[in-house]
Design a protein around this motif. Structure first.
Motif, PDB file in Angstrom:
ATOM      1  N   TRP A   1     -22.351 -57.587   2.355  1.00  0.00           N
ATOM      2  CA  TRP A   1     -21.048 -57.994   2.899  1.00  0.00           C
ATOM      3  C   TRP A   1     -19.977 -57.819   1.829  1.00  0.00           C
ATOM      4  O   TRP A   1     -18.888 -57.294   2.096  1.00  0.00           O
ATOM      5  N   TYR A   2     -20.304 -58.243   0.637  1.00  0.00           N
ATOM      6  CA  TYR A   2     -19.358 -58.161  -0.479  1.00  0.00           C
ATOM      7  C   TYR A   2     -18.999 -56.709  -0.784  1.00  0.00           C
ATOM      8  O   TYR A   2     -17.814 -56.364  -0.931  1.00  0.00           O
ATOM      9  N   LEU A   3     -19.998 -55.836  -0.847  1.00  0.00           N
ATOM     10  CA  LEU A   3     -19.727 -54.426  -1.126  1.00  0.00           C
ATOM     11  C   LEU A   3     -18.819 -53.807  -0.073  1.00  0.00           C
ATOM     12  O   LEU A   3     -17.834 -53.140  -0.386  1.00  0.00           O
ATOM     13  N   ARG A   4     -19.162 -53.999   1.193  1.00  0.00           N
ATOM     14  CA  ARG A   4     -18.400 -53.330   2.253  1.00  0.00           C
ATOM     15  C   ARG A   4     -17.002 -53.897   2.410  1.00  0.00           C
ATOM     16  O   ARG A   4     -16.029 -53.146   2.474  1.00  0.00           O
ATOM     17  N   ASN A   5     -16.870 -55.190   2.475  1.00  0.00           N
ATOM     18  CA  ASN A   5     -15.582 -55.784   2.843  1.00  0.00           C
ATOM     19  C   ASN A   5     -14.589 -55.890   1.692  1.00  0.00           C
ATOM     20  O   ASN A   5     -13.390 -56.030   1.935  1.00  0.00           O
ATOM     21  N   THR A   6     -15.084 -55.800   0.466  1.00  0.00           N
ATOM     22  CA  THR A   6     -14.169 -55.849  -0.683  1.00  0.00           C
ATOM     23  C   THR A   6     -14.079 -54.487  -1.357  1.00  0.00           C
ATOM     24  O   THR A   6     -13.088 -53.783  -1.235  1.00  0.00           O
ATOM     25  N   TYR A   7     -15.131 -54.062  -2.012  1.00  0.00           N
ATOM     26  CA  TYR A   7     -15.088 -52.815  -2.778  1.00  0.00           C
ATOM     27  C   TYR A   7     -14.847 -51.587  -1.911  1.00  0.00           C
ATOM     28  O   TYR A   7     -14.055 -50.710  -2.272  1.00  0.00           O
ATOM     29  N   LEU A   8     -15.517 -51.490  -0.781  1.00  0.00           N
ATOM     30  CA  LEU A   8     -15.396 -50.281   0.032  1.00  0.00           C
ATOM     31  C   LEU A   8     -14.161 -50.275   0.913  1.00  0.00           C
ATOM     32  O   LEU A   8     -13.388 -49.307   0.915  1.00  0.00           O
ATOM     33  N   GLU A   9     -13.945 -51.344   1.664  1.00  0.00           N
ATOM     34  CA  GLU A   9     -12.865 -51.356   2.658  1.00  0.00           C
ATOM     35  C   GLU A   9     -11.644 -52.152   2.226  1.00  0.00           C
ATOM     36  O   GLU A   9     -10.601 -52.090   2.888  1.00  0.00           O
ATOM     37  N   ASN A  10     -11.742 -52.911   1.142  1.00  0.00           N
ATOM     38  CA  ASN A  10     -10.618 -53.667   0.587  1.00  0.00           C
ATOM     39  C   ASN A  10      -9.918 -54.498   1.655  1.00  0.00           C
ATOM     40  O   ASN A  10      -8.692 -54.496   1.790  1.00  0.00           O
ATOM     41  N   SER A  11     -10.710 -55.255   2.387  1.00  0.00           N
ATOM     42  CA  SER A  11     -10.173 -56.023   3.518  1.00  0.00           C
ATOM     43  C   SER A  11      -9.740 -57.432   3.152  1.00  0.00           C
ATOM     44  O   SER A  11      -8.978 -58.057   3.901  1.00  0.00           O
ATOM     45  N   LEU A  12     -10.212 -57.948   2.030  1.00  0.00           N
ATOM     46  CA  LEU A  12      -9.933 -59.342   1.703  1.00  0.00           C
ATOM     47  C   LEU A  12      -8.442 -59.601   1.539  1.00  0.00           C
ATOM     48  O   LEU A  12      -7.947 -60.677   1.888  1.00  0.00           O
ATOM     49  N   LYS A  13      -7.714 -58.639   1.010  1.00  0.00           N
ATOM     50  CA  LYS A  13      -6.293 -58.852   0.745  1.00  0.00           C
ATOM     51  C   LYS A  13      -5.442 -58.782   2.011  1.00  0.00           C
ATOM     52  O   LYS A  13      -4.264 -59.161   2.000  1.00  0.00           O
TER      53      LYS A  13
END
Length: 572
Positions: free
Chosen positions: A417-429
């Motif tokens: 989840w961490y890899l995809r939603n932050t590093y890959l897709e940069n969705s957290l921001k």
């Protein structure tokens, strides 16, 4: 040539330097035969180099090769400034200095080729990273046959260094990692992680440690520290003289700290939501309950900063605002620029992890450690190959490197989840794009003055990426965020005790929107940035009250002495 075997690569590489004719043959093999490892990389990536650019690079290379060869033929020792070849053994012998100079010339040529590749930025970065890894592995300092210092050590020790080197190598093979320090010199709870305290709560995710005050009065609002779950918490509490935890206590703060569990099979299906809800949010609530304070000071380091920021955003969506202040050290909230780690993150690699671990499993700590070591291979791999194995030396005791070798696993679902939603897709921001713990995450809703720290030479969280949090947090409240830039890297920049008065840092009280502009007008200061943080923390920590005389509360009684059991569980 087997491009996956460092010994075969080194042997083939050394053979290219018998004379200029073989050098020229090697150069021409790059675009034609695929015999050179770089050609294989370029072919696999489906990219190429402009013929005119390639021709110029080849011409420059051959000119430098010819000059080097002429120098050697006249017994002129090449000048070498690289620290790997700085000893007399390299500098005074024509054969070894020529070998080193040839290697460095070849390395410059390979990197120039990588930089000349016509490809998208991300592909180009991966190519350069792969080439750099190959170059570092092929250094003549890494092999006994081409390392004069190691050879001299065998002679001086009458063969003992060779015997000891083999013993060290076999021991490390058994451990599954290279020894970076004398691991027998340290013991968690004995001479690292020694600040006095008690575990006052534990669940399947973490233990909560409350530390004993060192002052008669303390700030009214306690400080909750959330370290990264990728490593053990005691990076913040190594030894008394370099402990961030002890420093905060000395400044009059009641400190609580999250000690993450080192995941085993019982946590193989743990999710990011659990790390937020059952981890960070639970710790916040416990700090509030035990201290009797609605507002607390919240602190996050690296991934711990990402976790605690997400937790505060979830609580904001629930109408709660527990943070009197927020401290983020080398933390990513905007993953637009993830530095060299970007070479490991793409759709194919993330999808592969999801297929293997997304439904359950463990990401081994040693795999994570190997990844981080590959970012600085000369410092964290080849340096120790040379000293431990080729020279038979024992690495000296060093608390930070002991911690670095004490890796942790990660639950597969959480990691994916961490890899995809932050590093890959940069969705957290992106406000409202992600749902965590049942709530839409909007970091802009976190209502707390924030201290943001970045390290100037950080290769894991580029300081400009840490600075990007300035635009995300408190976007409509100018002046509530403070950014400080420290010298050195991801860890050494953070662990810079005020008492040592080492290194330097930069601050800027002017509201500058971009990182480069901020640095251009920043003021440089000698020493540690810790006092700057202490001043910020005190401003928002409330009035002075009598220090608590006991650990925990009626519902959170002490379980065991700090540092607790969880931190002592090793991944290997």
């Amino acid at each position: 040539m087997n491009t996956r075997d460092p010994q075969a690569m080194a042997a083939a590489w050394i053979s290219q330097f018998a004379d200029p004719a073989s050098m020229q043959s090697w150069v021409k093999s790059v675009p034609q035969t695929g015999a050179n490892p770089l050609a294989d990389i370029l072919k696999e990536a489906g990219v190429g180099i402009d013929p005119e650019v390639l021709s110029k690079l080849e011409s420059d290379y051959m000119r430098q090769c010819s000059k080097l060869w002429q120098d050697v033929m006249t017994s002129k020792v090449p000048a070498i400034s690289d620290k790997r070849f700085s000893t007399a053994g390299w500098q005074s012998n024509v054969f070894y200095s020529f070998n080193a100079a040839s290697y460095l010339l070849n390395a410059r040529f390979l990197l120039a080729l990588a930089d000349a590749v016509e490809a998208p930025a991300k592909t180009k970065q991966k190519i350069r990273f792969a080439v750099q890894q190959m170059i570092d592995a092929m250094s003549p300092a890494n092999f006994l046959a081409t390392n004069p210092d190691a050879q001299q050590k065998i002679i001086d020790s009458k063969g003992e260094s060779l015997t000891k080197g083999v013993t060290n190598m076999l021991a490390d093979m058994h451990k599954g990692r290279i020894s970076l320090t004398d691991e027998t010199a340290f013991e968690v709870g004995k001479n690292v992680a020694t600040t006095e305290g008690a575990v006052v709560f534990e669940n399947a995710m973490f233990q909560l440690i409350q530390y004993k005050p060192l002052t008669t009065t303390v700030h009214q609002r306690p400080l909750l520290m959330v370290p990264p779950c990728i490593n053990k918490f005691y990076i913040l509490d190594l030894q008394p003289e370099n402990s961030v935890v002890r420093y905060a206590i000395e400044q009059g703060h009641t400190v609580f700290l999250v000690s993450w569990r080192n995941p085993d099979e019982s946590m193989r299906v743990a999710t990011w939501d659990q790390y937020i809800e059952d981890g960070a949010i639970k710790a916040i609530q416990l700090a509030q309950e035990i201290s009797g304070q609605e507002k607390i000071s919240v602190f996050g380091f690296c991934v711990g900063g990402t976790i605690v920021s997400t937790a505060l955003a979830v609580l904001a969506a629930r109408g709660e605002n527990p943070a009197a202040s927020l401290t983020l050290l080398t933390t990513l909230l905007d993953f637009s620029d993830t530095g060299i780690l970007d070479v490991f993150i793409d759709e194919m690699q993330v999808n592969m992890r999801e297929q293997k671990l997304g439904s359950g499993g463990l990401m081994p700590g040693r795999d994570l450690a190997s990844t981080f070591s590959s970012l600085r291979p000369n410092d964290l791999v080849w340096n120790y190959v040379q000293s431990n194995y080729l020279k038979g030396e024992e690495p000296p005791p060093f608390d930070l490197l002991y911690w670095n070798s004490d890796s942790t696993n990660l639950p597969g679902p959480m990691f994916c989840w961490y890899l995809r939603n932050t590093y890959l897709e940069n969705s957290l921001k992106v406000p409202g794009k992600l749902t965590v713990a049942g709530e839409k995450v909007d970091l802009t809703k976190i209502n707390a003055p924030t201290f943001i720290y970045g390290s100037r030479e950080d290769h894991i969280v580029p300081w400009t990426a840490a600075f990007a949090s300035m635009r995300i947090l408190n976007p409509k409240k100018a002046g509530r965020n403070r950014f400080v830039l420290g010298a050195s890297g991801h860890i050494a920049g953070v662990i810079n005790p005020a008492s040592k008065k080492k290194r330097n840092y930069w601050s800027n009280d002017q509201p500058v929107a971009d990182a480069d502009g901020w640095l251009a007008s920043a003021t440089e200061h000698a020493g540690s940035w810790w006092p700057e943080w202490s001043t910020f923390l005190a401003e928002h920590a409330g009035k002075q009250v009598k220090a608590p005389s006991k650990f925990g509360s009626a519902t959170c009684k002490p379980i065991e002495a700090a540092p607790g059991r969880y931190v002592k569980v090793r991944a290997d």
